[in-house]
Design a protein around this motif. Structure first.
Motif, PDB file in Angstrom:
ATOM      1  N   TYR A 121       0.827  -1.206   0.000  1.00 32.35           N
ATOM      2  CA  TYR A 121       0.000   0.000   0.000  1.00 32.35           C
ATOM      3  C   TYR A 121       0.864   1.260   0.000  1.00 32.35           C
ATOM      4  N   ILE A 122       1.957   1.240   0.763  1.00 28.98           N
ATOM      5  CA  ILE A 122       2.860   2.389   0.801  1.00 28.98           C
ATOM      6  C   ILE A 122       3.492   2.604  -0.574  1.00 28.98           C
ATOM      7  N   LYS A 123       3.924   1.520  -1.196  1.00 26.93           N
ATOM      8  CA  LYS A 123       4.538   1.611  -2.529  1.00 26.93           C
ATOM      9  C   LYS A 123       3.542   2.154  -3.553  1.00 26.93           C
ATOM     10  N   ASP A 124       2.318   1.636  -3.532  1.00 21.25           N
ATOM     11  CA  ASP A 124       1.297   2.112  -4.465  1.00 21.25           C
ATOM     12  C   ASP A 124       0.964   3.588  -4.217  1.00 21.25           C
ATOM     13  N   ALA A 125       0.874   3.975  -2.948  1.00 22.38           N
ATOM     14  CA  ALA A 125       0.595   5.373  -2.616  1.00 22.38           C
ATOM     15  C   ALA A 125       1.738   6.272  -3.074  1.00 22.38           C
ATOM     16  N   TYR A 126       2.963   5.818  -2.910  1.00 25.40           N
ATOM     17  CA  TYR A 126       4.121   6.594  -3.349  1.00 25.40           C
ATOM     18  C   TYR A 126       4.116   6.763  -4.866  1.00 25.40           C
ATOM     19  N   ASN A 127       3.849   5.694  -5.585  1.00 27.44           N
ATOM     20  CA  ASN A 127       3.782   5.775  -7.051  1.00 27.44           C
ATOM     21  C   ASN A 127       2.706   6.762  -7.492  1.00 27.44           C
ATOM     22  N   THR A 128       1.565   6.709  -6.859  1.00 27.58           N
ATOM     23  CA  THR A 128       0.480   7.639  -7.194  1.00 27.58           C
ATOM     24  C   THR A 128       0.880   9.069  -6.846  1.00 27.58           C
ATOM     25  N   PHE A 129       1.547   9.256  -5.725  1.00 25.87           N
ATOM     26  CA  PHE A 129       2.028  10.574  -5.320  1.00 25.87           C
ATOM     27  C   PHE A 129       2.983  11.145  -6.368  1.00 25.87           C
ATOM     28  N   ILE A 130       3.910  10.327  -6.841  1.00 24.77           N
ATOM     29  CA  ILE A 130       4.852  10.759  -7.882  1.00 24.77           C
ATOM     30  C   ILE A 130       4.091  11.135  -9.149  1.00 24.77           C
ATOM     31  N   ASN A 131       3.099  10.345  -9.510  1.00 24.68           N
ATOM     32  CA  ASN A 131       2.300  10.640 -10.700  1.00 24.68           C
ATOM     33  C   ASN A 131       1.548  11.956 -10.558  1.00 24.68           C
ATOM     34  N   ILE A 132       1.039  12.226  -9.372  1.00 27.67           N
ATOM     35  CA  ILE A 132       0.322  13.482  -9.134  1.00 27.67           C
ATOM     36  C   ILE A 132       1.292  14.663  -9.267  1.00 27.67           C
ATOM     37  N   LEU A 133       2.474  14.523  -8.684  1.00 27.59           N
ATOM     38  CA  LEU A 133       3.459  15.598  -8.773  1.00 27.59           C
ATOM     39  C   LEU A 133       3.909  15.843 -10.209  1.00 27.59           C
ATOM     40  N   ASN A 134       4.104  14.766 -10.944  1.00 28.36           N
ATOM     41  CA  ASN A 134       4.556  14.887 -12.325  1.00 28.36           C
ATOM     42  C   ASN A 134       3.424  15.209 -13.283  1.00 28.36           C
ATOM     43  N   GLY A 135       2.219  14.895 -12.870  1.00 31.66           N
ATOM     44  CA  GLY A 135       1.073  15.108 -13.755  1.00 31.66           C
ATOM     45  C   GLY A 135       1.128  14.217 -14.972  1.00 31.66           C
ATOM     46  N   LYS A 136       1.765  13.058 -14.833  1.00 32.02           N
ATOM     47  CA  LYS A 136       1.958  12.146 -15.963  1.00 32.02           C
ATOM     48  C   LYS A 136       1.379  10.773 -15.625  1.00 32.02           C
ATOM     49  N   PRO A 137       1.264   9.929 -16.623  1.00 35.55           N
ATOM     50  CA  PRO A 137       0.690   8.589 -16.416  1.00 35.55           C
ATOM     51  C   PRO A 137       1.540   7.712 -15.500  1.00 35.55           C
ATOM     52  N   THR A 138       0.993   6.574 -15.180  1.00 34.58           N
ATOM     53  CA  THR A 138       1.627   5.666 -14.229  1.00 34.58           C
ATOM     54  C   THR A 138       2.931   5.067 -14.737  1.00 34.58           C
ATOM     55  N   GLU A 139       3.232   5.168 -16.007  1.00 33.44           N
ATOM     56  CA  GLU A 139       4.470   4.589 -16.527  1.00 33.44           C
ATOM     57  C   GLU A 139       5.697   5.237 -15.874  1.00 33.44           C
ATOM     58  N   ASN A 140       5.607   6.526 -15.531  1.00 37.43           N
ATOM     59  CA  ASN A 140       6.737   7.195 -14.892  1.00 37.43           C
ATOM     60  C   ASN A 140       7.066   6.572 -13.548  1.00 37.43           C
ATOM     61  N   ALA A 141       6.052   6.277 -12.766  1.00 42.29           N
ATOM     62  CA  ALA A 141       6.284   5.670 -11.446  1.00 42.29           C
ATOM     63  C   ALA A 141       6.831   4.261 -11.607  1.00 42.29           C
ATOM     64  N   ASP A 142       6.335   3.513 -12.599  1.00 47.41           N
ATOM     65  CA  ASP A 142       6.858   2.176 -12.851  1.00 47.41           C
ATOM     66  C   ASP A 142       8.331   2.236 -13.271  1.00 47.41           C
ATOM     67  N   ALA A 143       8.677   3.241 -14.062  1.00 44.09           N
ATOM     68  CA  ALA A 143      10.070   3.413 -14.464  1.00 44.09           C
ATOM     69  C   ALA A 143      10.945   3.711 -13.254  1.00 44.09           C
ATOM     70  N   LEU A 144      10.438   4.487 -12.311  1.00 51.71           N
ATOM     71  CA  LEU A 144      11.200   4.772 -11.101  1.00 51.71           C
ATOM     72  C   LEU A 144      11.401   3.497 -10.284  1.00 51.71           C
ATOM     73  N   ASP A 145      10.401   2.644 -10.229  1.00 56.08           N
ATOM     74  CA  ASP A 145      10.526   1.378  -9.487  1.00 56.08           C
ATOM     75  C   ASP A 145      11.579   0.476 -10.104  1.00 56.08           C
ATOM     76  N   ASN A 146      11.620   0.431 -11.428  1.00 56.92           N
ATOM     77  CA  ASN A 146      12.542  -0.453 -12.132  1.00 56.92           C
ATOM     78  C   ASN A 146      13.939   0.122 -12.226  1.00 56.92           C
TER      79      ASN A 146
END
Length: 136
Positions: free
Chosen positions: A109-134
């Motif tokens: 849940y923390i990881k998913d919330a963090y990814n969503t937070f990054i997406n909100i800050l960037n204003g971009k789709p979820t691929e950016n957060a997935d790229a950060l994870d990888n």
């Protein structure tokens, strides 16, 4: 018998703290996801997804609560018959069980919330957060 109740009381107190962490992680994930999905992705509010998440959290809480009670009862009852099972074995089993259930769920849940937070800050789709994870 009083020893069993005392151990259960201590363990349930510890697990309540773990549930509080899980609840905070779950709530932050829900709030951030709702904002992102409704405000940024322009999706409609889906009550089924929210209810499914709540259902998963409730099942996790009930399941781990039952596991803690079962582990406490088994190790305390077996301690009279098997001298090698002591408080250290009980504590190790309990910590591993809590870490593998509540800990993994809270971390997800923390990881998913963090990814969503990054997406909100960037204003971009979820691929950016997935790229950060990888990136690791």
């Amino acid at each position: 018998m009083e020893m069993i109740y005392a151990t259960l009381k201590l363990d349930l107190g510890m697990i309540l703290v773990c549930y509080a962490v899980l609840l905070l992680a779950f709530a932050s994930n829900v709030v951030l996801s709702l904002y992102y999905n409704i405000s940024m992705s322009k999706e409609k509010f889906d009550k089924k997804r929210l209810l499914l998440g709540i259902k998963k959290a409730v099942v996790l809480v009930v399941g781990t609560l039952l596991l803690v009670i079962a582990i406490d009862a088994a190790t305390l009852l077996l301690a009279d018959y098997v001298p090698d099972i002591g408080s250290q074995t009980h504590d190790i089993i309990k910590v591993v069980m809590i870490a593998t259930t509540i800990g993994v769920a809270a971390w997800r849940y923390i990881k998913d919330a963090y990814n969503t937070f990054i997406n909100i800050l960037n204003g971009k789709p979820t691929e950016n957060a997935d790229a950060l994870d990888n990136k690791e």
